[in-house]
Each structure stands twice: as C-alpha cells, then as structure tokens.
Design a protein around this motif. Structure first.
Motif, PDB file in Angstrom:
ATOM      1  N   PHE A  47       0.704  -1.564  -0.031  1.00  0.00           N
ATOM      2  CA  PHE A  47       0.004  -0.032  -0.142  1.00  0.00           C
ATOM      3  C   PHE A  47       0.824   1.341  -0.148  1.00  0.00           C
ATOM      4  O   PHE A  47       0.764   2.154   0.657  1.00  0.00           O
ATOM      5  N   GLY A  48       1.987   1.217  -0.954  1.00  0.00           N
ATOM      6  CA  GLY A  48       3.040   2.622  -0.970  1.00  0.00           C
ATOM      7  C   GLY A  48       3.700   2.886  -0.063  1.00  0.00           C
ATOM      8  O   GLY A  48       4.401   3.727  -0.101  1.00  0.00           O
ATOM      9  N   THR A  49       4.089   1.772   1.216  1.00  0.00           N
ATOM     10  CA  THR A  49       4.936   2.121   2.179  1.00  0.00           C
ATOM     11  C   THR A  49       5.450   0.900   2.627  1.00  0.00           C
ATOM     12  O   THR A  49       4.750  -0.123   2.654  1.00  0.00           O
ATOM     13  N   GLU A  50       6.498   1.113   3.459  1.00  0.00           N
ATOM     14  CA  GLU A  50       7.201  -0.249   4.209  1.00  0.00           C
ATOM     15  C   GLU A  50       6.072  -0.588   5.147  1.00  0.00           C
ATOM     16  O   GLU A  50       5.393   0.181   5.870  1.00  0.00           O
TER      17      GLU A  50
END
Ligand code: CAA
Length: 410
Positions: A301-304
């Motif tokens: 979802f776009g992040t670590e």
C-alpha cells in the motif's frame, strides 16, 4: 548511624525511606540491570560465532536432520560446552548469567545447536560437577567440559515423561556392579553422546528413594542406540530411543549415595530449565529481529509495512513480551549465581519464555506473510523450533506444578 539520624525526628515516612535509601546505597547498587564488560564480551563472542559459523547451512541441516558435527566441535574448542565448569576440570568458570547470554545468541540462529549446548552444560556437566566424586570428575567431566566428549541425560521413558518417579528402567545391585535393563525415550544427543547419565530404579519398594543415577559409556555391552526420531523442530539435534539389555555398570559409576538418583534428576533439571528458558528467549528474539528488519524493507500500500499500525503494534507486543521474558530468565540465572533457590524462578522463566517463543514466532511468520511460510526466511523454522521449549525439561503444565507447590508450601 542510620537509626541515630532518624531517632526523634518528625520526618514523614517517605523522607525516612529516602534517607535510609541514600545511606544504605552510597556504595551499593542493589537493582543494577547493567551487564559487566565480561558479560558483554561473552554475549558478543556468542553472537559473532552464531552469525559466522552457525547461520551458514542451518536451513540445510534442518531439512536433512543433520547433526552439526563441525559446529559442535568448534563450540567445544571455543568453550561453549563447559561454560560454567571450573577451570580445574577444563571449563570456563563462568557464571549462569554468561551462560544464558550465550544460549540466547546461539538460539537466535540455531536452536538445534543450543539444545546440545544446554544439555551438555546444565544437565550433564553441572550434574557431574555438583554431585560426582573426584574420580568421576577427572575421568568424565574434563572431557565433557572441553567438548572432547558429549553427554546425554536419560530420564524420560515410554511411561515416565512428566511422571518422572514412575521409572521402569531397573538397576539391580550385584555387589561391585549394577545390571541395567530398560528403555529411555526422546534422548537429546542420543547417538552423538559418549557418556550418558542414566536414571534407573534399584528398589521399587522405596519408590523415588530407591532411584539411582549412573554414568554409562557408549560401547558398554548391551547398550544400544535405537532409532532416530523424525521431528517437527530442532531437527539438527539427534534424538533417540536407547535400550539397555543387561548392561553391567561398575558401582563407581553411580552418582551420589544409594537412592539419590531422583533428587539428582530434579536438582539438575531445575538448572536445566534456566538454559531452556534462555533458548526460548533466543528463539523469540531471533524471530522478532527478523520480523522487524523485514517490515522495514517490505512494501505494501505504498509504504514499508512497519508504517502500518497493524504491523507496528505486533512489533511493540513482541518486544514487550521478550523484554519481560528476558527479565525472568536473568532473574533465575542471577538467583542461581547468588546461591538462592531457583526452582521457582527457573520454572517461571521457562513457562513464560516458552509461551513468548510460541507467540512471537507465529507473529513473525505473519509479519512475513507468504515469505514467512517458506524456508529461506528462517521464521518458519524458528516457529517449529519454539514448540519443544514448552515440552522438554518439564512441560509447561509441570512448570505450573513446580511454581504452585513453591507458592503454597509455607
Ligand atoms: N530439588 C530437590 N528435590 C526435589 C525437587 C527439586 N527441585 N523436586 C522434587 N524433589 C524431591 C521431593 O522433595 C521429594 O523428595 P522427598 O520425598 O524426600 O521430600 C521427591 O523429589 C519427589 O517429589 P514429588 O513428591 O514432588 O514428586 P512428584 O511425583 O509429585 O513429581 C514433578 C514432581 C515436579 C512433577 C517431577 O516428576 C517432574 O519434574 N517431572 C517432569 C520431568 C521432566 O522435567 N522431564 C524432562 C526430561 S529431561 C529432558 O527433557 C532433557 C532433554 O533431553 C532436553
């Protein structure tokens, strides 16, 4: 001096307590959580050894159920197999705190190796050094402490696991020797050991007071190593059934007075449980570190994924529980080093740390998602290894018996 200072004063209880505290603690640190330089050095040495020597091949050894022969040899050379044994008998003369620090580091990487370390140090070397006579120490302990020989502890039987007083293996007194007959199960180092501490019933009428402990050598006539167990975890360590068919054991190989065998086993296991608690702690902290590091590089979802609270909270729970387990393990080790009774603190440490090992490893697999279910990420192995810490050297239910009896005895 303290009394003189407090007599007749109008000081409130909080201030009195404070003055007592200051005066009593000018030169003391009764709650000092700091490890010494020596402890840190031992921990770092174990950490480096585990990373450099145990990590390579750990997955393959697990897959093939291969005993870590080379690694055990190196652990012996470096002093990990007789850490607490006095230098007089070839050991490191270290305290229990040093031992649990090393156990934690080795267990983070390879719990099969750490159970070998634990059984040799806690159950075999400690038992022999504490209760063996001078001849037995010279003949056996010196080799066991250096890793020239490996030891095994043989208490469990097909019908005497948790119910350890129900020993069926017999040791009949024949004057200058005993004749041993029976079967032992689930014996760690079953085939790799050279010397076996065997618990057996000499006089059934006397129940646990008729039990003895013996040193049995591999190769004694009538002593057979049976099949190797196919296990869920700690697959590098070799676990076997052992058969004793009219094995002639010289009387000088009995440990302690006639009838001391059950107490010998219980006292030895009390210390063993601290080692297994440290193993559980190491499995948990190894899994936590892998999950933490993975969560910092895996993106979704776009992040670590560590930036998602669902994952961050798992890490927070793991870290909190591991810290609590570490305090219990250290307290038990410290009790042993101080000469305090450690039956209860060792049992509490094992009970809690083994539960934390299960919970943490399951969550570490979850953090890894699909990758957690495949071998190369290590956490599935740690999850399989964790389970045994709730079973051997006394199940969690047995630890609760020990703890509750300790609580209620006075
Ligand atoms: N220290 C000294 N003596 C002890 C003791 C201890 N920690 N615990 C018990 N005893 C003594 C008791 O005082 C009693 O002696 P007296 O009659 O002289 O007072 C005697 O032992 C019998 O004790 P209990 O009446 O309490 O015996 P019990 O039948 O109720 O069992 C038990 C006690 C704690 C449940 C015990 O059977 C037990 O620990 N079971 C678990 C066995 C176990 O841990 N097995 C692990 C196998 S080894 C292994 O896993 C190694 C490996 O390879 C990794």
């Amino acid at each position: 001096e303290i009394s003189a200072c407090l007599v007749g004063s109008e000081m409130c209880i909080r201030d009195r307590k404070y003055i007592c505290h200051v005066l009593l603690n000018l030169n003391q640190h009764p709650m000092d959580f700091k490890l010494t330089e020596e402890h840190l050095m031992i921990r770092d040495a174990a950490r480096d050894f585990a990373k450099n020597e145990l990590l390579p091949g750990v997955i393959e050894r697990d897959e093939k159920q291969e005993f870590p022969t080379e690694q055990v040899k190196k652990m012996g050379e470096l002093g990990f197999l007789g850490m607490m044994v006095s230098p007089e008998y070839g050991g490191g003369g270290m305290d229990t705190v040093s031992y649990v620090l090393a156990m934690e580091e080795i267990s983070k990487i390879d719990a099969s190796c750490s159970v070998i370390v634990s059984v040799n140090n806690s159950l075999v070397c400690w038992g022999l050094e504490t209760y063996g006579n001078e001849e037995q120490k010279k003949k056996y302990l010196t080799k066991l402490a250096t890793g020239e020989s490996i030891g095994a502890f043989c208490l469990s039987e097909p019908e005497a696991g948790s119910d350890a007083t129900s020993q069926r293996t017999t040791a009949i007194d024949k004057g200058d020797h005993y004749i041993l007959n029976g079967t032992k199960n689930w014996i760690t180092n079953g085939n790799s050991a050279d010397y076996y501490l065997v618990i057996a019933q000499t006089d059934r009428e006397k129940k646990h007071k008729g039990i003895n402990a013996f040193i049995v050598e591999k190769g004694m006539e009538g002593f057979e190593v049976g099949p190797k167990e196919q296990k869920l975890g700690i697959r590098g360590s070799d676990t076997h059934t052992l058969n004793f068919n009219d094995v002639k054991v010289p009387k000088e190989n009995r440990i302690g007075e006639d009838g001391f065998g059950f107490k010998f086993a219980m006292k030895t296991l009390s210390g063993g449980r601290i080692g297994i608690a440290a193993q559980a702690l190491g499995i948990a902290s190894g899994a936590y570190e892998l999950a933490r590091d993975y969560s910092k590089i895996r993106k979704a979802f776009g992040t670590e994924i560590c930036n998602h609270q669902a994952i961050a909270f798992k890490l927070a729970d793991m870290h909190t529980q591991i810290s609590a387990a570490r305090h219990l393990v250290m307290k038990a080790a410290w009790d042993k080093d101080q000469g305090n009774n450690y039956d209860m603190s060792g049992a509490m440490a094992k009970l809690y740390a083994s539960q934390v090992a299960m919970d943490t490893t399951v969550e570490a697999v979850q953090v890894h998602g699909g990758n957690g279910y495949v071998k190369e990420y290590h956490v599935e192995r740690l999850m399989r290894d964790a389970k045994i810490t709730q079973i051997y050297e006394g199940t969690s239910e047995i630890q609760k018996i020990v703890i509750s009896r300790g609580l209620l005895k006075d």
